[in-house]
Structure formats: structure tokens, C-alpha cells
Design a protein around this motif. Structure first.
Motif, PDB file in Angstrom:
ATOM      1  N   ASN A 183       0.843  -1.200   0.000  1.00 26.71           N
ATOM      2  CA  ASN A 183       0.000   0.000   0.000  1.00 26.71           C
ATOM      3  C   ASN A 183       0.872   1.241   0.000  1.00 26.71           C
ATOM      4  O   ASN A 183       1.893   1.293   0.687  1.00 26.71           O
ATOM      5  N   LYS A 184       0.425   2.230  -0.760  1.00 26.01           N
ATOM      6  CA  LYS A 184       1.195   3.453  -0.929  1.00 26.01           C
ATOM      7  C   LYS A 184       0.554   4.617  -0.188  1.00 26.01           C
ATOM      8  O   LYS A 184      -0.651   4.687  -0.048  1.00 26.01           O
ATOM      9  N   PHE A 185       1.426   5.528   0.250  1.00 30.55           N
ATOM     10  CA  PHE A 185       0.971   6.801   0.788  1.00 30.55           C
ATOM     11  C   PHE A 185       0.421   7.644  -0.356  1.00 30.55           C
ATOM     12  O   PHE A 185       0.651   7.351  -1.524  1.00 30.55           O
ATOM     13  N   GLU A 186      -0.241   8.719  -0.023  1.00 28.09           N
ATOM     14  CA  GLU A 186      -0.610   9.742  -0.996  1.00 28.09           C
ATOM     15  C   GLU A 186       0.588  10.667  -1.173  1.00 28.09           C
ATOM     16  O   GLU A 186       1.352  10.901  -0.227  1.00 28.09           O
ATOM     17  N   VAL A 187       0.754  11.205  -2.356  1.00 23.62           N
ATOM     18  CA  VAL A 187       1.921  12.018  -2.679  1.00 23.62           C
ATOM     19  C   VAL A 187       2.071  13.209  -1.730  1.00 23.62           C
ATOM     20  O   VAL A 187       3.170  13.500  -1.257  1.00 23.62           O
ATOM     21  N   TRP A 188       0.984  13.888  -1.437  1.00 23.65           N
ATOM     22  CA  TRP A 188       1.044  15.102  -0.617  1.00 23.65           C
ATOM     23  C   TRP A 188       0.367  14.932   0.735  1.00 23.65           C
ATOM     24  O   TRP A 188      -0.026  15.919   1.366  1.00 23.65           O
ATOM     25  N   GLN A 189       0.222  13.700   1.221  1.00 20.41           N
ATOM     26  CA  GLN A 189      -0.420  13.524   2.520  1.00 20.41           C
ATOM     27  C   GLN A 189       0.440  14.129   3.621  1.00 20.41           C
ATOM     28  O   GLN A 189       1.667  14.163   3.540  1.00 20.41           O
ATOM     29  N   MET A 190      -0.230  14.619   4.644  1.00 21.64           N
ATOM     30  CA  MET A 190       0.460  15.159   5.812  1.00 21.64           C
ATOM     31  C   MET A 190       0.453  14.079   6.888  1.00 21.64           C
ATOM     32  O   MET A 190      -0.599  13.539   7.231  1.00 21.64           O
ATOM     33  N   ASN A 191       1.633  13.765   7.366  1.00 19.20           N
ATOM     34  CA  ASN A 191       1.799  12.732   8.381  1.00 19.20           C
ATOM     35  C   ASN A 191       1.889  13.382   9.760  1.00 19.20           C
ATOM     36  O   ASN A 191       2.323  14.529   9.886  1.00 19.20           O
ATOM     37  N   ALA A 192       1.478  12.651  10.763  1.00 19.25           N
ATOM     38  CA  ALA A 192       1.582  13.157  12.132  1.00 19.25           C
ATOM     39  C   ALA A 192       3.044  13.436  12.453  1.00 19.25           C
ATOM     40  O   ALA A 192       3.934  12.658  12.080  1.00 19.25           O
ATOM     41  N   ASP A 193       3.304  14.541  13.123  1.00 25.83           N
ATOM     42  CA  ASP A 193       4.678  14.922  13.443  1.00 25.83           C
ATOM     43  C   ASP A 193       5.432  13.823  14.170  1.00 25.83           C
ATOM     44  O   ASP A 193       6.611  13.589  13.905  1.00 25.83           O
ATOM     45  N   ASP A 194       4.745  13.130  15.078  1.00 23.19           N
ATOM     46  CA  ASP A 194       5.427  12.098  15.856  1.00 23.19           C
ATOM     47  C   ASP A 194       5.711  10.821  15.054  1.00 23.19           C
ATOM     48  O   ASP A 194       6.347   9.902  15.570  1.00 23.19           O
ATOM     49  N   LEU A 195       5.290  10.775  13.793  1.00 20.29           N
ATOM     50  CA  LEU A 195       5.570   9.613  12.939  1.00 20.29           C
ATOM     51  C   LEU A 195       6.673   9.879  11.916  1.00 20.29           C
ATOM     52  O   LEU A 195       7.128   8.944  11.252  1.00 20.29           O
ATOM     53  N   LEU A 196       7.115  11.110  11.778  1.00 23.56           N
ATOM     54  CA  LEU A 196       8.059  11.453  10.719  1.00 23.56           C
ATOM     55  C   LEU A 196       9.378  10.686  10.822  1.00 23.56           C
ATOM     56  O   LEU A 196       9.870  10.145   9.823  1.00 23.56           O
ATOM     57  N   LEU A 197       9.963  10.622  12.002  1.00 23.21           N
ATOM     58  CA  LEU A 197      11.219   9.882  12.169  1.00 23.21           C
ATOM     59  C   LEU A 197      11.027   8.397  11.888  1.00 23.21           C
ATOM     60  O   LEU A 197      11.884   7.762  11.270  1.00 23.21           O
ATOM     61  N   LYS A 198       9.892   7.856  12.316  1.00 16.55           N
ATOM     62  CA  LYS A 198       9.599   6.446  12.072  1.00 16.55           C
ATOM     63  C   LYS A 198       9.443   6.178  10.573  1.00 16.55           C
ATOM     64  O   LYS A 198       9.966   5.178  10.065  1.00 16.55           O
ATOM     65  N   ILE A 199       8.747   7.040   9.861  1.00 10.57           N
ATOM     66  CA  ILE A 199       8.568   6.866   8.413  1.00 10.57           C
ATOM     67  C   ILE A 199       9.918   6.909   7.719  1.00 10.57           C
ATOM     68  O   ILE A 199      10.215   6.071   6.856  1.00 10.57           O
ATOM     69  N   ASN A 200      10.751   7.871   8.103  1.00  4.61           N
ATOM     70  CA  ASN A 200      12.079   7.973   7.510  1.00  4.61           C
ATOM     71  C   ASN A 200      12.892   6.706   7.753  1.00  4.61           C
ATOM     72  O   ASN A 200      13.542   6.185   6.840  1.00  4.61           O
ATOM     73  N   SER A 201      12.825   6.183   8.952  1.00  6.57           N
ATOM     74  CA  SER A 201      13.551   4.965   9.294  1.00  6.57           C
ATOM     75  C   SER A 201      13.016   3.754   8.515  1.00  6.57           C
ATOM     76  O   SER A 201      13.786   2.947   7.982  1.00  6.57           O
TER      77      SER A 201
END
Length: 147
Positions: free
Chosen positions: A56-74
């Protein structure tokens, strides 16, 4: 060649992490456009990994919760590293873009694309950071190699 891409993946992950940390520390100063671009960088990386892995893919311009950004990057880094170790760079991937058009590209081309895409948008964020009165992070590859 795989070692080279692993090095570039680490570079990409490192500077994304520094930008995320800067954003989390300076939320009130970062512009909305900068925040959108940061999320877009992470989303695009996730989308390309998902195309390769048939996930499953994210949306191109979706806004992610701030507390998930490091996890998504990892997770992006881990998934790309796994692709790099388990698949051939010459493997052709069939996929549809966000408009539904069909394309084919090799994993090598895809990796080069999203790393270059990330670099492009990090440059835009640096410019926006400076305009907001923040010290931009120098995310040039050569600076990463000097550490």
C-alpha cells in the motif's frame, strides 16, 4: 554498485532525519510549504518502495503526524536497504503513477530518481528555512562524506 546505493541511502536517511529533527524543534518557525515538502520527500520515498514491494502506498502530498516522521524515515531506509540486498538493480518494475498511467523502470533507475528527488526538495527547504530566519542545513552529499 549496490554498495554505492547503500551509501547514498544512508546519506538520504541521515539528512532527512536532521531536517525532521530541525522541524520538530522549530515548528513555529518552519513555513507550511517547508512542512509540506518534508512530508512529500518521505511520502515519495515510501511510494517508490511500495511500488517495488507491491504494498500500500501513501498519498503524494499527505500530511503525516509529526510524531511519525522519524519512524517513516527509518522505515523507508530499512525497506530500501532490504530491496537493495534482496533484489537485482536491473530488475524491471511495472507500476502506475499517481495519475494511473503505466510505466516500467529498473530498480536502479527508481532508486536514483527518488534520491535525486529528495535532494531537490531538501534544497527548496533550505531556501525556505533561510527565508524564515533559520540556519539552513547543508545537505550536500560531500558534506555527509566529510563526517
Amino acid at each position: 554498485m549496490k554498495e554505492h546505493f547503500q551509501d547514498i541511502l544512508q546519506y538520504n536517511q541521515h539528512f532527512n532525519q536532521l531536517l525532521i529533527q530541525n522541524y520538530l524543534e522549530n515548528k513555529l518557525i518552519w513555513s507550511e510549504k517547508s512542512k509540506n515538502l518534508l512530508n512529500h520527500i518521505l511520502n515519495a520515498h515510501q511510494i517508490w518502495n511500495a511500488r517495488i514491494l507491491n504494498q500500500n502506498k501513501f498519498e503524494v502530498w499527505q500530511m503525516n503526524a509529526d510524531d511519525l516522521l522519524l519512524k517513516i524515515n527509518s522505515e523507508n531506509f530499512i525497506n530500501s536497504s532490504n530491496i537493495l540486498s534482496e533484489r537485482e538493480l536491473t530488475e524491471i518494475i511495472d507500476y502506475k503513477n499517481s495519475k494511473g498511467d503505466k510505466f516500467q523502470n529498473s530498480i536502479q533507475e527508481i532508486f536514483f530518481h527518488y534520491i535525486n528527488h529528495s535532494t531537490y526538495h531538501r534544497g527548496q527547504i533550505a531556501m525556505l528555512m533561510k527565508q524564515a530566519g533559520l540556519e539552513p542545513i547543508n545537505t550536500d552529499y560531500i558534506f555527509y562524506k566529510r563526517f
